[in-house]
Scaffold this motif. Structure first.
Motif, PDB file in Angstrom:
ATOM      1  N   TRP A 194      -6.274   1.457   5.173  1.00 21.19           N
ATOM      2  CA  TRP A 194      -6.836   1.822   4.222  1.00 21.19           C
ATOM      3  C   TRP A 194      -5.862   1.744   2.838  1.00 21.19           C
ATOM      4  O   TRP A 194      -6.350   1.203   1.928  1.00 21.19           O
ATOM      5  N   SER A 195      -4.548   1.978   3.081  1.00 18.27           N
ATOM      6  CA  SER A 195      -3.441   1.637   1.935  1.00 18.27           C
ATOM      7  C   SER A 195      -3.372   0.141   1.932  1.00 18.27           C
ATOM      8  O   SER A 195      -3.156  -0.058   0.560  1.00 18.27           O
ATOM      9  N   LEU A 196      -3.466  -0.621   2.947  1.00 15.97           N
ATOM     10  CA  LEU A 196      -3.263  -2.181   2.617  1.00 15.97           C
ATOM     11  C   LEU A 196      -4.597  -2.592   1.661  1.00 15.97           C
ATOM     12  O   LEU A 196      -4.522  -3.408   0.887  1.00 15.97           O
ATOM     13  N   LEU A 197      -5.856  -2.085   2.187  1.00 17.16           N
ATOM     14  CA  LEU A 197      -6.991  -2.498   1.353  1.00 17.16           C
ATOM     15  C   LEU A 197      -6.860  -2.037  -0.028  1.00 17.16           C
ATOM     16  O   LEU A 197      -7.116  -2.915  -1.029  1.00 17.16           O
ATOM     17  N   CYS A 198      -6.338  -0.669  -0.230  1.00 17.43           N
ATOM     18  CA  CYS A 198      -6.321  -0.262  -1.776  1.00 17.43           C
ATOM     19  C   CYS A 198      -5.217  -1.163  -2.418  1.00 17.43           C
ATOM     20  O   CYS A 198      -5.399  -1.379  -3.796  1.00 17.43           O
ATOM     21  N   SER A 199      -4.242  -1.458  -1.830  1.00 19.58           N
ATOM     22  CA  SER A 199      -3.124  -2.099  -2.241  1.00 19.58           C
ATOM     23  C   SER A 199      -3.668  -3.684  -2.906  1.00 19.58           C
ATOM     24  O   SER A 199      -3.506  -3.925  -3.861  1.00 19.58           O
ATOM     25  N   VAL A 200      -4.408  -4.246  -2.077  1.00 15.06           N
ATOM     26  CA  VAL A 200      -5.285  -5.568  -2.522  1.00 15.06           C
ATOM     27  C   VAL A 200      -6.173  -5.190  -3.535  1.00 15.06           C
ATOM     28  O   VAL A 200      -6.086  -6.008  -4.289  1.00 15.06           O
ATOM     29  N   LEU A 201      -6.979  -4.279  -3.602  1.00  9.11           N
ATOM     30  CA  LEU A 201      -7.804  -3.945  -4.686  1.00  9.11           C
ATOM     31  C   LEU A 201      -7.190  -3.756  -5.981  1.00  9.11           C
ATOM     32  O   LEU A 201      -7.736  -4.090  -7.101  1.00  9.11           O
ATOM     33  N   MET A 202      -6.015  -2.956  -5.879  1.00  7.40           N
ATOM     34  CA  MET A 202      -5.201  -2.823  -7.010  1.00  7.40           C
ATOM     35  C   MET A 202      -4.651  -4.214  -7.702  1.00  7.40           C
ATOM     36  O   MET A 202      -4.396  -4.351  -8.810  1.00  7.40           O
ATOM     37  N   ILE A 203      -4.140  -5.153  -6.650  1.00  7.39           N
ATOM     38  CA  ILE A 203      -3.665  -6.302  -7.182  1.00  7.39           C
ATOM     39  C   ILE A 203      -4.661  -6.983  -7.921  1.00  7.39           C
ATOM     40  O   ILE A 203      -4.571  -7.641  -8.891  1.00  7.39           O
ATOM     41  N   THR A 204      -5.886  -6.950  -7.180  1.00  6.22           N
ATOM     42  CA  THR A 204      -7.109  -7.903  -7.872  1.00  6.22           C
ATOM     43  C   THR A 204      -7.477  -7.078  -9.364  1.00  6.22           C
ATOM     44  O   THR A 204      -7.637  -7.804 -10.200  1.00  6.22           O
ATOM     45  N   ALA A 205      -7.559  -5.848  -9.398  1.00  8.66           N
ATOM     46  CA  ALA A 205      -7.552  -5.153 -10.674  1.00  8.66           C
ATOM     47  C   ALA A 205      -6.457  -5.574 -11.805  1.00  8.66           C
ATOM     48  O   ALA A 205      -6.920  -5.563 -12.812  1.00  8.66           O
ATOM     49  N   ALA A 206      -5.353  -5.504 -11.264  1.00  4.28           N
ATOM     50  CA  ALA A 206      -4.246  -5.717 -12.249  1.00  4.28           C
ATOM     51  C   ALA A 206      -4.287  -7.406 -12.606  1.00  4.28           C
ATOM     52  O   ALA A 206      -3.875  -7.352 -14.048  1.00  4.28           O
ATOM     53  N   ALA A 239       0.617  -1.534  -8.561  1.00  2.00           N
ATOM     54  CA  ALA A 239       0.199  -2.220  -7.328  1.00  2.00           C
ATOM     55  C   ALA A 239       1.137  -2.679  -6.643  1.00  2.00           C
ATOM     56  O   ALA A 239       1.364  -2.823  -5.473  1.00  2.00           O
ATOM     57  N   GLY A 240       2.422  -3.222  -7.364  1.00  5.13           N
ATOM     58  CA  GLY A 240       3.531  -3.382  -6.686  1.00  5.13           C
ATOM     59  C   GLY A 240       4.288  -2.176  -5.741  1.00  5.13           C
ATOM     60  O   GLY A 240       4.667  -2.520  -4.744  1.00  5.13           O
ATOM     61  N   ALA A 241       4.165  -0.979  -6.175  1.00  2.84           N
ATOM     62  CA  ALA A 241       4.905   0.192  -5.511  1.00  2.84           C
ATOM     63  C   ALA A 241       3.875   0.327  -4.496  1.00  2.84           C
ATOM     64  O   ALA A 241       4.556   0.678  -3.400  1.00  2.84           O
ATOM     65  N   ALA A 242       2.616   0.287  -4.722  1.00  5.18           N
ATOM     66  CA  ALA A 242       1.740   0.648  -3.711  1.00  5.18           C
ATOM     67  C   ALA A 242       1.740  -0.306  -2.405  1.00  5.18           C
ATOM     68  O   ALA A 242       1.646   0.021  -1.266  1.00  5.18           O
ATOM     69  N   SER A 243       1.774  -1.497  -2.887  1.00  5.03           N
ATOM     70  CA  SER A 243       1.816  -2.553  -1.723  1.00  5.03           C
ATOM     71  C   SER A 243       3.147  -2.584  -0.956  1.00  5.03           C
ATOM     72  O   SER A 243       3.167  -2.841   0.297  1.00  5.03           O
ATOM     73  N   LEU A 244       4.215  -2.467  -1.589  1.00  4.37           N
ATOM     74  CA  LEU A 244       5.425  -2.487  -0.814  1.00  4.37           C
ATOM     75  C   LEU A 244       5.799  -0.952   0.069  1.00  4.37           C
ATOM     76  O   LEU A 244       6.029  -1.064   1.127  1.00  4.37           O
ATOM     77  N   THR A 245       4.911  -0.009  -0.461  1.00  7.74           N
ATOM     78  CA  THR A 245       4.954   1.185   0.325  1.00  7.74           C
ATOM     79  C   THR A 245       4.058   1.132   1.508  1.00  7.74           C
ATOM     80  O   THR A 245       4.556   1.492   2.558  1.00  7.74           O
ATOM     81  N   ALA A 246       2.827   0.510   1.447  1.00 13.06           N
ATOM     82  CA  ALA A 246       2.039   0.110   2.703  1.00 13.06           C
ATOM     83  C   ALA A 246       2.754  -0.701   3.548  1.00 13.06           C
ATOM     84  O   ALA A 246       2.720  -0.631   4.870  1.00 13.06           O
ATOM     85  N   ARG A 302      -9.079   0.590 -11.326  1.00 17.40           N
ATOM     86  CA  ARG A 302     -10.032  -0.309 -11.315  1.00 17.40           C
ATOM     87  C   ARG A 302     -11.091   0.558 -12.482  1.00 17.40           C
ATOM     88  O   ARG A 302     -12.274  -0.308 -12.693  1.00 17.40           O
ATOM     89  N   HIS A 303     -10.790   1.477 -12.796  1.00 19.55           N
ATOM     90  CA  HIS A 303     -11.920   2.280 -13.948  1.00 19.55           C
ATOM     91  C   HIS A 303     -11.899   1.654 -15.100  1.00 19.55           C
ATOM     92  O   HIS A 303     -10.850   1.218 -15.561  1.00 19.55           O
ATOM     93  N   PRO A 304     -12.987   1.620 -15.802  1.00 20.67           N
ATOM     94  CA  PRO A 304     -12.999   1.090 -17.123  1.00 20.67           C
ATOM     95  C   PRO A 304     -12.189   1.656 -18.140  1.00 20.67           C
ATOM     96  O   PRO A 304     -11.552   0.794 -18.962  1.00 20.67           O
TER      97      PRO A 304
END
Length: 343
Positions: free
Chosen positions: A36-48, A63-70, A234-236
């Motif tokens: 779930w952490s990896l999936l959310c990181s990918v979703l944050m990168i695509t949103a960024a 997104a970078g902080a989340a990805s490195l943490t995961a 990802r929220h508008p």
């Protein structure tokens, strides 16, 4: 699917995985939390990648902080399997996690600088006093025993101190953001809850090192942090996350003053917990620094009130003198002098 529905999905999935982490064996829950952490990181990168302007940098930092943490979670898990420990520390994962913490601090600083157009030393004093009070409580209850325990690996104690320093720094900036005037869209509150969960999770992880329990709570909060962070980016309304409110006046609410006033009671509470004795020079220095912050805050507040009172009296005097003049030309001639006295 609309924004509210997507937010509901993120909350539901995050909550379900958190419950799984609380009740299921770690062999079952840890891989799900990691995925779930990896999936959310990918979703944050695509949103960024879709963001523009000031918010784009905020999204990429987060997104970078989340990805490195995961990724750090993954590396620590692999290292744990190799050495036969569930959460080894020190670990090669720390070379990934520490930069992730730094990115989290930079994210908070960037959001603050984007939203704040004015300098407000008082708000920084309030945030620092509250975080210092939290540190004192942690030091007395469990952190001091851990840091001062000479039987533990010095590298472990130093590394944990580095993590704590970074999370206290992030917490200070996080609290500073809450007192910054500006637009507060839905994503602002979602990200705020994620930030609180992140700080609580880190404190729980530190407690688990010192007391050998509490790691389950840290792991259970992780899916909530990731789910809410991804939902916020990802929220508008995320496009308004870093927009300042130029015309809003800085205000000090009664709740903010009440919370800051309570921080001065922290040393008394800790003395009671420790049987009325001061156990460490660190506690003495921290309590003294906390008292200095609160006293400085009160002195500045009293000075500001005095300046406002002086300005009000000067304004009343000038208005009375202008009203006493008997011609429009005399009033016009008087205005520059009156403005100079007031300004």
């Amino acid at each position: 699917m609309g924004p509210r529905s997507r937010l509901g999905v993120f909350i539901a999935v995050s909550g379900a995985i958190s419950v799984l982490a609380l009740v299921a064996p770690t062999e079952m829950s840890d891989p799900v939390v990691l995925l779930w952490s990896l999936l959310c990181s990918v979703l944050m990168i695509t949103a960024a990648r879709r963001h523009r302007g000031t918010t784009r940098r905020t999204a990429w930092l987060l997104a970078g902080a989340a990805s490195l943490t995961a990724i750090g979670f993954l590396v620590r898990g692999i290292h744990g399997e190799m050495v036969g420990e569930p959460q080894p520390m020190p670990s090669p994962a720390d070379f990934i996690h520490i930069p992730a913490y730094v990115l989290f601090v930079l994210t908070a600083l960037h959001v603050h600088r984007s939203r704040s157009t004015r300098r407000d030393l008082d708000a920084w004093l309030d945030a620092a006093a509250l975080i210092l009070a939290l540190f004192i409580m942690m030091w007395v209850t469990f952190l001091g025993d851990f840091v001062l325990d000479s039987s533990l690996d010095p590298g472990l104690r130093v590394l944990n101190s580095v993590y704590n320093l970074l999370i206290y720094s992030a917490g200070t900036v996080f609290l500073r953001i809450t007192s910054t005037p500006g637009h507060r869209p839905v994503s602002y509150y979602i990200l705020g809850v994620a930030g609180i969960a992140y700080i609580v999770s880190d404190i729980a992880a530190t407690y688990s090192l010192a007391r050998g329990t509490g790691l389950t709570l840290a792991v259970a909060l992780s899916p909530i942090v990731y789910g809410l962070a991804a939902a916020a980016i990802r929220h508008p309304s995320a496009a308004m996350l870093a927009v300042p409110h130029e015309e809003e006046e800085l205000r000090v609410g009664s709740l903010r003053l009440f919370i800051v006033a309570l921080t001065i009671l922290t040393p008394l509470i800790t003395f009671g917990h420790d049987g009325g004795r001061v156990s460490s020079l660190v506690l003495i220095c921290s309590a003294s620094l906390l008292a200095g912050l609160v006293v400085t805050r009160v002195v500045r507040l009293l000075r500001q009130q005095q300046e406002a009172s002086d300005l009000d009296r000067a304004l009343s005097t000038e208005l009375a003198q202008l009203a006493a003049l008997d011609s429009a030309s005399a009033i016009v001639a008087r205005i520059p002098d009156a403005a100079e006295r007031l300004l």
